[in-house]
Design an enzyme around this catalytic site. Structure first.
Site, mmCIF file in Angstrom:
data_model
loop_
_atom_site.group_PDB
_atom_site.id
_atom_site.type_symbol
_atom_site.label_atom_id
_atom_site.label_comp_id
_atom_site.label_asym_id
_atom_site.label_seq_id
_atom_site.Cartn_x
_atom_site.Cartn_y
_atom_site.Cartn_z
ATOM 1 N N THR A 1 -2.380 -2.324 3.052
ATOM 2 C CA THR A 1 -3.303 -1.848 2.017
ATOM 3 C C THR A 1 -3.218 -2.832 0.850
ATOM 4 O OG1 THR A 1 -2.878 0.440 2.619
ATOM 5 C CG2 THR A 1 -3.882 0.068 0.463
ATOM 6 N N LYS B 1 -10.535 2.426 1.976
ATOM 7 C CA LYS B 1 -9.170 2.962 1.823
ATOM 8 C C LYS B 1 -8.894 3.328 0.353
ATOM 9 C CE LYS B 1 -4.655 3.408 2.568
ATOM 10 N NZ LYS B 1 -4.072 4.472 3.343
ATOM 11 N N LYS C 1 0.632 2.941 -6.014
ATOM 12 C CA LYS C 1 0.152 1.593 -5.661
ATOM 13 C C LYS C 1 -1.358 1.626 -5.377
ATOM 14 C CE LYS C 1 -0.027 -1.494 -1.783
ATOM 15 N NZ LYS C 1 0.319 -1.796 -0.411
HETATM 16 P P1 NAD Z 1 7.623 -1.649 4.381
HETATM 17 O O1 NAD Z 1 8.080 -2.195 3.088
HETATM 18 O O2 NAD Z 1 8.436 -0.646 5.113
HETATM 19 O O3 NAD Z 1 7.358 -2.875 5.407
HETATM 20 C C1 NAD Z 1 6.894 -4.138 5.035
HETATM 21 C C2 NAD Z 1 7.643 -5.162 5.879
HETATM 22 O O4 NAD Z 1 7.132 -6.465 5.573
HETATM 23 C C3 NAD Z 1 9.148 -5.196 5.585
HETATM 24 O O5 NAD Z 1 9.872 -5.009 6.783
HETATM 25 C C4 NAD Z 1 9.374 -6.587 4.988
HETATM 26 O O6 NAD Z 1 10.625 -7.155 5.321
HETATM 27 C C5 NAD Z 1 8.228 -7.350 5.632
HETATM 28 N N1 NAD Z 1 7.878 -8.594 4.933
HETATM 29 C C6 NAD Z 1 7.743 -8.803 3.600
HETATM 30 N N2 NAD Z 1 7.413 -10.098 3.375
HETATM 31 C C7 NAD Z 1 7.346 -10.705 4.587
HETATM 32 C C8 NAD Z 1 7.053 -12.031 5.006
HETATM 33 N N3 NAD Z 1 6.772 -13.004 4.127
HETATM 34 N N4 NAD Z 1 7.079 -12.312 6.321
HETATM 35 C C9 NAD Z 1 7.402 -11.350 7.237
HETATM 36 N N5 NAD Z 1 7.686 -10.072 6.898
HETATM 37 C C10 NAD Z 1 7.645 -9.757 5.582
HETATM 38 O O7 NAD Z 1 6.140 -1.081 4.097
HETATM 39 P P2 NAD Z 1 5.300 -0.056 5.002
HETATM 40 O O8 NAD Z 1 5.560 1.340 4.565
HETATM 41 O O9 NAD Z 1 5.458 -0.447 6.433
HETATM 42 O O10 NAD Z 1 3.817 -0.395 4.496
HETATM 43 C C11 NAD Z 1 3.140 -1.562 4.901
HETATM 44 C C12 NAD Z 1 1.706 -1.492 4.381
HETATM 45 O O11 NAD Z 1 1.065 -0.328 4.898
HETATM 46 C C13 NAD Z 1 1.615 -1.392 2.856
HETATM 47 O O12 NAD Z 1 0.540 -2.186 2.429
HETATM 48 C C14 NAD Z 1 1.364 0.096 2.620
HETATM 49 O O13 NAD Z 1 0.656 0.341 1.418
HETATM 50 C C15 NAD Z 1 0.522 0.448 3.831
HETATM 51 N N6 NAD Z 1 0.580 1.872 4.226
HETATM 52 C C16 NAD Z 1 1.778 2.537 4.279
HETATM 53 C C17 NAD Z 1 1.809 3.860 4.660
HETATM 54 C C18 NAD Z 1 3.113 4.625 4.719
HETATM 55 O O14 NAD Z 1 3.079 5.864 4.809
HETATM 56 N N7 NAD Z 1 4.256 3.966 4.698
HETATM 57 C C19 NAD Z 1 0.614 4.530 4.996
HETATM 58 C C20 NAD Z 1 -0.584 3.824 4.973
HETATM 59 C C21 NAD Z 1 -0.587 2.490 4.579
#
Ligand code: NAD
Length: 293
Positions: free
Chosen positions: A93, A168, A243
């Protein structure tokens, strides 16, 4: 089909595992070694770097925290190394502007970009039942849909590049406002000595009915299985809602849209994060009104 999957966190971990379960070759990468080890245990191939993961892939899926991460990974790893014709599908997102900018760069290199953010949390990521809203060229949609299929219960094309992120952001601003509305109503009902269960029954059948009330009621004990009935364990964390509200605010400011309730919702969620509730479910905002500050 060979898929590169970058970002294996709360959401990406389960999503990449479902791609592997569907029999696809998944070359996965995350800067966190733990996340990478979990993906390898779930059937993915651990790549040495993001650049290494994308080489030879038909589709590159990214699931990263924010627009800055997406831009950095695209510029350093994805765009210089992906194949011509590869589908570049960002499921994070992020802001509409970044989504459109990385899409324009991808098109210059004859790649096929899409922004495809999701609705649904970790459990939907784990069970392959996310809803995807997609911004892409019409001609690419069918193939993009088939890449997303093992992770999806519904995939809807919102429009051209950036439209998935736009959908979204608008949806989540609406969700925050409706959750606050339902919360205020329950807090007032309590002050008026109205029974919460009885109020729920009435409002559910009246014009106040909405998803935040009937599927995700913020009042504890009213609906079984909601975060409210489980100590506000997320669900969808307050920090993530904040966010998304900030993305909505920026989008409103940059387009001149008028969204006073969206801005107020952002302020209230920021207060709630400051009160130490970043990791509580977003429906816990009801406590802000119950406490009266
Ligand atoms: P998270 O922080 O658990 O996962 C993100 C991952 O990206 C981490 O494992 C981190 O190490 C990795 N990362 C960061 N920089 C990196 C790089 N340069 N190269 C490789 N890996 C890298 O976050 P999440 O909860 O999985 O959310 C991910 C996205 O999904 C966000 O944009 C969030 O807004 C969206 N989202 C989350 C949810 C939810 O309920 N968690 C629901 C809908 C949307």
């Amino acid at each position: 089909m060979q898929i590169a999957f970058i970002g294996l966190g709360n959401m990406g971990g389960g999503m990449a595992a479902n791609q592997a379960k569907a029999g696809r070759i998944v070359r996965a990468f995350d800067v966190s070694k733990d996340a990478l080890d979990r993906a390898a245990a779930a059937g993915c191939v651990a790549a040495a770097s993001a650049a290494d993961a994308v080489k030879g892939a038909n589709a590159v899926v990214t699931m990263l925290p924010s627009g800055a991460h997406v831009r950095a990974v695209y510029e350093a790893d994805v765009l210089p190394n992906a194949e011509q014709g590869a589908m570049l599908i960002d499921c994070s997102t992020i802001d509409v502007e970044t989504a459109r900018a990385v899409a324009a760069d991808a098109i210059k290199r004859a790649m096929r970009p899409a922004d495809a953010p999701v609705s649904g949390g970790m459990s939907a990521a784990n069970t392959g039942s996310l809803a995807f809203m997609v911004g892409c060229a019409e001609k690419d949609f069918t193939e993009i849909e088939s890449v997303l299929a093992p992770m999806s219960r519904a995939t809807i094309r919102a429009g051209d590049y950036g439209a998935g992120q736009a959908a979204k952001i608008c949806n989540n601003m609406l969700l925050a406002i409706s959750m606050i509305g339902v919360s205020e109503a329950f807090a007032l009902a309590e002050k008026l000595n109205l029974d919460a269960g009885r109020f729920f029954e009435i409002a559910s059948k009246s014009s106040g009915q909405c998803w935040s009330l009937t599927s995700y009621c913020p009042w504890p004990g009213v609906i079984e299985g909601t975060p409210a009935s489980n100590g506000y364990k997320p669900g969808f964390a307050t920090a993530l809602m904040l966010k998304d509200l900030r993305l909505a605010r920026d989008a409103a400011r940059s387009t001149g849209a008028v969204s006073p309730l969206g801005e107020h919702a952002e302020e209230l969620y920021a207060n709630w994060v400051e009160a130490g509730q970043a990791h509580s479910d977003f429906s816990s905002i009801v406590e802000l009104f119950r406490r009266g500050h």
